[in-house]
Motif scaffolding. Sequence first.
Motif, PDB file in Angstrom:
ATOM      1  N   UNK A   1       0.848  -1.197   0.000  1.00  0.00           N
ATOM      2  CA  UNK A   1       0.000   0.000   0.000  1.00  0.00           C
ATOM      3  C   UNK A   1       0.880   1.242   0.000  1.00  0.00           C
ATOM      4  N   UNK A   2       0.388   2.304  -0.619  1.00  0.00           N
ATOM      5  CA  UNK A   2       1.201   3.501  -0.838  1.00  0.00           C
ATOM      6  C   UNK A   2       0.475   4.739  -0.349  1.00  0.00           C
ATOM      7  N   UNK A   3       1.219   5.605   0.328  1.00  0.00           N
ATOM      8  CA  UNK A   3       0.734   6.938   0.681  1.00  0.00           C
ATOM      9  C   UNK A   3       1.533   7.954  -0.123  1.00  0.00           C
TER      10      UNK A   3
ATOM     11  N   UNK B   1      -7.639   3.649  -1.978  1.00  0.00           N
ATOM     12  CA  UNK B   1      -7.690   2.960  -0.679  1.00  0.00           C
ATOM     13  C   UNK B   1      -9.118   2.827  -0.158  1.00  0.00           C
ATOM     14  N   UNK B   2      -9.873   3.924  -0.241  1.00  0.00           N
ATOM     15  CA  UNK B   2     -11.234   3.906   0.296  1.00  0.00           C
ATOM     16  C   UNK B   2     -12.142   2.958  -0.491  1.00  0.00           C
ATOM     17  N   UNK B   3     -11.947   2.891  -1.810  1.00  0.00           N
ATOM     18  CA  UNK B   3     -12.784   2.015  -2.636  1.00  0.00           C
ATOM     19  C   UNK B   3     -12.454   0.552  -2.365  1.00  0.00           C
ATOM     20  N   UNK B   4     -11.157   0.244  -2.285  1.00  0.00           N
ATOM     21  CA  UNK B   4     -10.736  -1.135  -2.035  1.00  0.00           C
ATOM     22  C   UNK B   4     -11.215  -1.605  -0.666  1.00  0.00           C
TER      23      UNK B   4
ATOM     24  N   UNK C   1      -3.378   5.987  -1.136  1.00  0.00           N
ATOM     25  CA  UNK C   1      -3.996   7.112  -0.441  1.00  0.00           C
ATOM     26  C   UNK C   1      -3.094   8.329  -0.612  1.00  0.00           C
ATOM     27  N   UNK C   2      -3.613   9.504  -0.294  1.00  0.00           N
ATOM     28  CA  UNK C   2      -2.815  10.716  -0.505  1.00  0.00           C
ATOM     29  C   UNK C   2      -3.146  11.762   0.547  1.00  0.00           C
ATOM     30  N   UNK C   3      -2.241  12.695   0.717  1.00  0.00           N
ATOM     31  CA  UNK C   3      -2.410  13.788   1.675  1.00  0.00           C
ATOM     32  C   UNK C   3      -1.600  14.990   1.218  1.00  0.00           C
TER      33      UNK C   3
END
Length: 318
Positions: free
Chosen positions: A98-100, A126-129, A146-148
């Motif tokens: 998983x990646x941010x 991420x949210x869909x999975x 995911x991202x920020x």
Amino acid sequence: MFQVRTDLALEAREKFEEDNVEIKGVRLDEEQATPDIHISSVVIETENGAKAMGKPKGNYVTLEAPNMIEEDDGYHREISLQLSKVLKRLLPKGSDFTTLVVGLGNRAVTPDSLGPRVVDNLCVTRHIIQEFGRYVIGDSCHKSVSSIVPGVMAQTGMESMEIVRGITKETGPDVIIAVDALAARSTKRLNRTIQITDTGINPGSGVGNHRHALNSESIGIPVIAIGIPTVVDAATIVIDTMSSLLDAMSQAEQLRRISSSYEQLDLMEKYELVRELLSPQLNTMYVTTKDVDDAVKRLSFTVSEGINIALQEEEKEQ
């Protein structure tokens, strides 16, 4: 002592070449990926090499594309593909990680808005999975992403590192990709160069705003940094201009002595001289191109596309 401001490991190494100094523990590999894209890999292998370069041990890959400022969708697609290939070499192996993605910088300051703009164009999954499963989203973007955009300290009152570390502890990504605008030493690399490194990043270091580093030591997981130089130190422009001027002056017999005296100075002495001439009004100024808004918008798509391609499923790359 005055230091030339550059975030590019390739430029740091070039300084030693100009001074005819060999650096032990630092290796340079080069390849011509396409007729218009040159890739240089600087590998800092030892602590002595890291100390000499002023950068942590690790891999620093630089993509140089002289026409990257042009509006050529096909060319930018090729740059994205080359960027994805470099990223895949640095990302964890397999398909389950998983990646941010962290978009560093200030969205309100155009030359510093690359990171936030890249995040705007990402395929975030991420949210869909988590809600529906991996394969409900179609044939691509199967990895959890995911991202920020943490903003800057003046906006939040917090270090970017503190925000990212808290998010990492809560969401548990396997790897972080941090995107930020950089500072270069050479005007020819503005908006034409992409640096990818597995050593993390110090937000704001290129313009002297030293913030806490985002790296594996501070965050606890691997951090890959992607950056494009969007600004140069004002002294850099003066140096480049003086060099061109003195090259022209050397052609005139009566002015050749002035040119010869200047050329006897090494690079740091030239920067010291220019810094004194610029003081105190201009020696802290950083300069960008007049079309930086269009350039950052275009390059953000190029970088985000490279990240999206790199994070697709392995079987979809064929």
